[in-house]
Write an enzyme that holds these catalytic residues in place. Structure first.
Site, mmCIF file in Angstrom:
data_model
loop_
_atom_site.group_PDB
_atom_site.id
_atom_site.type_symbol
_atom_site.label_atom_id
_atom_site.label_comp_id
_atom_site.label_asym_id
_atom_site.label_seq_id
_atom_site.Cartn_x
_atom_site.Cartn_y
_atom_site.Cartn_z
ATOM 1 N N SER A 270 53.954 -66.518 10.768
ATOM 2 C CA SER A 270 54.816 -66.466 11.944
ATOM 3 C C SER A 270 55.679 -67.714 11.982
ATOM 4 O O SER A 270 55.251 -68.798 11.560
ATOM 5 C CB SER A 270 53.957 -66.389 13.212
ATOM 6 N N LYS A 276 48.776 -67.212 12.847
ATOM 7 C CA LYS A 276 48.925 -65.769 12.651
ATOM 8 C C LYS A 276 48.788 -65.388 11.179
ATOM 9 O O LYS A 276 49.267 -66.079 10.286
ATOM 10 C CB LYS A 276 50.301 -65.284 13.141
ATOM 11 N N ASN A 278 49.631 -61.862 9.655
ATOM 12 C CA ASN A 278 50.105 -60.510 9.975
ATOM 13 C C ASN A 278 49.985 -59.568 8.773
ATOM 14 O O ASN A 278 50.355 -59.945 7.658
ATOM 15 C CB ASN A 278 51.569 -60.561 10.416
ATOM 16 N N ARG A 309 81.404 -21.906 2.358
ATOM 17 C CA ARG A 309 81.519 -23.352 2.177
ATOM 18 C C ARG A 309 81.501 -23.999 3.550
ATOM 19 O O ARG A 309 82.255 -23.602 4.432
ATOM 20 C CB ARG A 309 82.813 -23.715 1.439
#
Length: 378
Positions: A270, A276, A278, A309
């Site tokens: 972080s 942190k 993660n 088309r």
């Protein structure tokens, strides 16, 4: 070529897929179709074989600026029209061997199929590797007890092996379906109104020869406005993305600080909270997978091609499909990274088991792992 997604491709895991879908890849695919078409037409006497050879040499010598081709495509609404002009100019006396009996959609649809085949090789490889990693986890943790959770609450005991075996089964199923759909994508060759009139009476034979030269499935009949194959592809890619989202979501939940039952081998940090860790590969896999349903829905909505088309529905497919390939490819690539290095923490799983939880469910879960892995091996 400048890639507008260069900032995010590696982060999202789409970098390998994107190299097979960029502007240069598009131009190579379109040229490959035009060259193969000239030779297929020559094989059935529609153009001289020597002219087809000269046309191929002219195509090989072209140096095309994607941005310039894109600007030239504005007037006609697709890049094949200015590309054919460039080819005819380069081919000179052999100009009649360029684009014989074809319409722009023939070349663009077939070129798109070539790109899908190339990009899908990467997606399928990553799906397979993620499934393999999940199977390894299942075998290693066949008897590792953990609590099952239903509706966000603790339920009964299971094993981590059973959880991982379920991941593997879903990924394998999605991979098989995507492989079958991609393998069945055919060539497109119908001419101006889908009747093969410009190459009569050799149209079907030229279409088959074109398919064979490009290594694609034969079309049976032109499918200019019959887009079930594109719908099936959109569905298969969407399902594959969903199959990646499931284990990614589980990893994010199980890696939460309060549970701590798994962690990625190389977690992200972080910018403001140094503590942190993660589960960033799982997070980015989920991010990619969440883009897929909207893109698949766009392709399904675009299946309504009017008359012989479509005015707009066909044009909506090109970028939507390549973006869907990038999204699903990114989900598979990032999940592969997540599962290949996933760290399992049996002590945390044991701690989180309810003390009064019944034991038999755990043994049943281990038996389930055996059945899933045995089916996979067969």
């Amino acid at each position: 070529m400048t890639n507008a997604a260069a900032l995010f491709d590696a982060l999202s895991g789409a970098d390998r897929v994107s190299t097979r879908l960029d502007d240069a890849a598009w131009i190579r695919a379109l040229l490959a179709v035009e060259v193969a078409l000239s030779h297929a037409a020559a094989a059935h006497g529609l153009v001289p074989a020597a002219d087809a050879d000269r046309m191929e040499q002219a195509a090989a010598g072209l140096h095309i600026d994607p941005a310039a081709l894109g600007r030239a495509a504005v007037e006609g609404g697709n890049p094949v029209i200015p590309l054919v002009r460039l080819l005819r100019t380069a081919a000179g006396a052999a100009a009649a061997a360029v684009h014989p009996g074809a319409t722009s959609q023939d070349v663009l649809d077939t070129g798109l199929v070539l790109l899908v085949r190339s990009a899908a090789d990467v997606v399928l490889d990553d799906l397979g590797a993620a499934a393999d990693a999940a199977a390894v986890l299942a075998a290693a943790h066949r008897d590792t007890p953990m609590i099952a959770r239903t509706l966000g609450q603790q339920a009964l005991p299971t094993t981590f092996g059973a959880v991982a075996a379920g991941w593997s089964a879903g990924l394998d199923r999605a991979r098989r379906r995507l492989s079958a759909v991609v393998g069945g994508l055919p060539v497109q060759f119908g001419g101006a109104a889908g009747t093969l009139a410009a190459s009569y009476p050799h149209g079907p034979a030229v279409a088959d020869a074109l398919a064979d030269r490009l290594g694609l499935a034969r079309q049976g009949v032109p499918w200019h406005t019959e887009r079930t194959r594109i719908g099936e592809l959109a569905g298969a890619l969407g399902v594959a993305a969903g199959a990646c989202a499931k284990p990614a979501a589980d990893v994010v939940a199980l890696a939460a600080t309060e549970l701590g039952e798994v962690s990625e081998a190389a977690p992200g940090d972080s910018s403001s909270m140094p503590h942190k860790r993660n589960p960033i590969a799982a997070i980015t896999a989920r991010a990619c997978a969440r883009r897929a349903p909207g893109l698949a829905a766009t392709l399904l909505a675009a299946m309504e091609h009017e008359h012989q088309r479509a005015a707009g529905a066909w044009h909506a497919e090109w970028e939507s499909l390549t973006d869907l390939l990038r999204a699903t490819g990114g989900a598979a690539a990032r999940l592969r990274v997540c599962l290949s290095g996933l760290q399992i923490h049996p002590e945390a799983m044991a701690r989180n088991l309810r003390p009064n939880a019944a034991e038999p469910g755990r043994h049943h879960a281990a038996d389930l792992v055996d059945r899933i892995l045995a089916a996979r091996a067969s």
